[in-house]
Design a protein around this motif. Structure first.
Motif: not given
Ligand code: ATP
Ligand code: MG
Lengths: 249, 401
Positions: A88, A91-92, A98, A104, B349, B351, B354-355, B360, B364, B368-369, B372-373, B375-376, B379
């Motif tokens: 996926p 975004v951001g 990553m 870590r 889910k 996303q 995936y992390i 993580l 966590e 992170m998501i 990121g969301f 921070e846009v 920017r």
């Protein structure tokens, strides 16, 4: 290392895997073949524990432990790593971050990216607008950062240009063998892998010990991966299906 | 004017819940001024830090601190700009009356009326013609005691061809649970000027906040507004308006908001494009972890060749919060290009998993998501501020609601 026993899996309301069994011994690499939609990616995603894939029956044993219902991150912590076919967009979230969290903090994202000529992607959002080949390279970088002991690679060479395929193939080989070439030592020191491929190109870089053919969610055949590939090239998948039916009777 | 304000003392605002001002007493006007920010009491400095105001003044061109209704500290490092209490500025510059209460009307509602009648303190910042003030000027609006009604009136003037960055931290000191902050801001960006204004809010659970902001942008001038609110608060209602009267004038609003449980945020940004060729962009990223957040955006096109876009995205974490997006486009002539995008939803889910597949935990991954969301939303802001906002975002408890 990995043992799958009679696994039946549902996605949405569809059975995508039916009574699948396979074993990947420690230090060895197995290859998965099969036509589009046969369930190859579903199998890797199920082993990773993604929640869309509901295990109806059967077991996944990893290093002697039943992980069939273990949360995704705990599987990762046990050493399972996935190169996803269609990851996926995040975004951001920049690729640099990553890589940093995945390792870590142990690996320097800049150095890592250099090996795959990916430095200019470090500031990009993960997967956002990445081309097919770029996704593969980014996934591989993340795996390198993660350093698993069991690699699941979903079509690692597909979409990768001729020049990069050398880098990608070599990097996968190095990750899997850790530089060890002797077969005996590889069994004890090397990493294990389950690799999906259509073209078999990746087999030029890695030693594959066993091959499986998935057809319509069922295990149609297994055997020597190069021989299987030759069969599939020559006769297509129909043959495998027939072949299995023959065996069943 | 005074009469009009007095008549408006009970006038409810069009948006946001009505706050009973009689519960609060006027902020102290007699807190002594100290000669440097670092001489401010420990609890004051601690509060400043929580809103990205640097007590040492490092990396800042100048500083001004208002505590309750008193100006308590000020430092000015160069003569490229003026920085002082707005009341002092009114005395110094007779012409300033032509700028005060012109973009915000005293009788707009009870909050503007109260501020008008309070003879409020506030910051006056003026970048002199052609001056590029390098580092940001920081101001801090602090509420330091319980049940205070703080009123401030700020004026920023960026003279022709000048550029200026202002960072304002609005924050309550530890132990202040209930209070109200009313802040009137009037900003003028003259021909070819540029103003970047960043406001960081860090209040407490029972604090009401009612900022009222008007901005005037002249020919070829630009205004960038960044608003960040991540921490607890009771209620905020704000709807700053940029009047793009100049040819090719530009306004950009970036909002990053988190509605914590118990919070009611009603946040809007408006640009009225009446200058030929003017452009505006409104970007907002909001998240609820249990509170209610309304994101309003309004673009009004009144001149030819204008271009305006509004992008509003909201996330809902957990199952208690409410996130409402209300984008509005209004065109008065045909020759405009105005668009908007709005979306609301929960974290995807796939996303998160995936992390997680990289080792993580779920919290966590969600963190992170979400980071990121959000921070846009920031920017476009200057690097040195971004680092601090990143830090605030990282510190905010943004994992699962
Ligand atoms: N979320 C879903 N809902 C419905 N069907 C799904 C879903 N995910 C996968 N499938 C179906 O499951 C089947 C197996 O898909 P899978 O991705 O595992 O195939 P594959 O063998 O990896 O194919 P390819 O070689 O094309 O990558 C396909 O028919 C696919 O359409
Ligand atoms: Mg697939």
């Amino acid at each position: 290392m990995l043992e799958i026993k009679n696994l039946t899996v549902e996605v949405g309301n569809r059975r995508v895997l039916k009574d699948i069994s396979l074993t990947v011994p420690s230090g060895s690499t197995s290859v998965l073949f099969g036509p589009n939609g046969s369930g190859k990616s579903s199998l890797l995603n199920t082993i990773m524990g993604l929640s869309n894939y509901r295990v109806l029956e059967g077991q996944i044993i990893f290093d002697g432990e039943d992980i069939t219902h273990m949360p995704v991150h705990e599987r990762a912590k046990l050493g399972i790593g996935l190169m996803s076919q269609r990851p996926p967009n995040l975004v951001g979230v920049q690729l640099r971050d990553m890589l940093r969290v995945t390792s870590r903090g142990k690996r320097d994202p800049g150095k890592l990216a250099e090996t795959l000529n990916m430095k200019r992607f470090l500031d990009r959002d993960v997967n956002v607008g990445f081309s097919g080949g770029e996704i593969k390279r980014s996934e591989l970088l993340q795996l390198a950062a993660q350093n698993p002991c069991f690699y699941m690679l979903d079509e690692p060479e597909s979409g990768v240009d001729l020049e990069s395929i050398e880098r990608v193939g070599t990097m996968i080989r190095d990750l899997l063998t850790g530089g060890v070439t002797c077969a005996g030592r590889r069994a004890t020191e090397g990493k294990s892998a389950l690799v999906i491929t259509h073209t078999g190109q990746i087999l030029d870089y890695i030693e594959a010990d066993r091959g499986y053919v998935l057809c319509d969610g069922m295990m149609a055949c297994s055997g020597n991966p190069r021989e299987l590939l030759r069969e599939i090239r020559n006769n297509g998948y129909e043959e495998c299906v027939d072949c299995r039916l023959v065996k069943q009777k | 004017m005074r009469k009009r304000a007095e008549a408006a003392l009970e006038k409810k605002a069009a948006l946001g819940e009505d706050i009973d001002l009689s519960k609060f007493r006027e902020g102290a006007r007699d807190i002594p001024e100290v000669s440097s920010l670092e001489e401010l009491p420990e609890r004051t400095r601690e509060a400043m830090l929580r809103a990205s105001v640097v007590p040492s003044g490092e990396g800042r061109e100048g500083s001004l601190v208002i505590l309750d209704n008193s100006m308590v500290a000020r430092s000015v490092a160069s003569d490229a700009y003026e920085l002082m209490d707005v009341r002092a500025a009114m005395q110094k510059h007779d012409w300033l009356k032509d700028y005060a209460w012109k973009l915000v009307q005293p009788d707009a509602d009870k909050y503007t009326a109260s501020t008008y009648l309070a003879d409020a303190p506030g910051y006056f910042i003026r970048a002199l013609p052609g001056q590029h003030v390098k580092m940001p000027i920081q101001t801090c609006l602090l509420v330091g005691s319980q049940n205070t009604a703080q009123t401030v009136h700020n004026i920023i003037i960026v003279e022709e061809g000048a550029s200026l960055e202002v960072v304002t931290g609005c924050v309550s000191e530890g132990g202040v649970e209930e209070a109200i902050h009313m802040g009137i801001s009037e900003f003028y960006v003259k021909k070819g000027g540029k103003l970047t204004f960043t406001m960081i809010h860090n209040w407490a659970e029972q604090i009401g906040v009612r900022p009222r902001t008007g901005v005037l942008v002249e020919d070829n001038a630009s205004y960038i507004n960044n608003y960040v609110i991540l921490k607890k608060v009771r209620t905020v209602q704000t709807y700053p308006t940029a009047h793009l009267v100049g040819r090719n004038s530009v306004a950009q609003f970036n909002t990053v908001a988190v509605a914590q449980p118990g919070a009611d945020l009603d946040l809007g940004s408006r640009a009225v494009l009446s200058g030929v060729g003017s452009r505006a962009e409104i970007i907002s990223r909001s998240l609820t972890t249990g509170g209610r957040v309304v994101n309003r955006g309004s673009l009004v096109g009144k001149a030819a060749d204008i271009k305006a876009h509004l992008e509003c995205r909201g996330l809902i974490l957990g199952d208690k919060g409410v996130n409402i997006a209300i984008p509005e486009l209004e065109a008065h002539i045909p020759d405009v290009e105005m668009t908007h995008e709005a979306s609301l939803g929960k974290i995807a889910k796939d996303q998160v998993e995936y992390i997680m597949s990289r080792g993580l935990t779920e919290d966590e991954a969600v963190g992170m998501i979400v980071r990121g969301f959000l921070e846009v939303g920031i920017r476009n802001i200057p690097e040195e501020l971004k680092a601090e906002i990143d830090k605030t975002i990282a510190q905010a408890e943004l994992a699962k609601g």
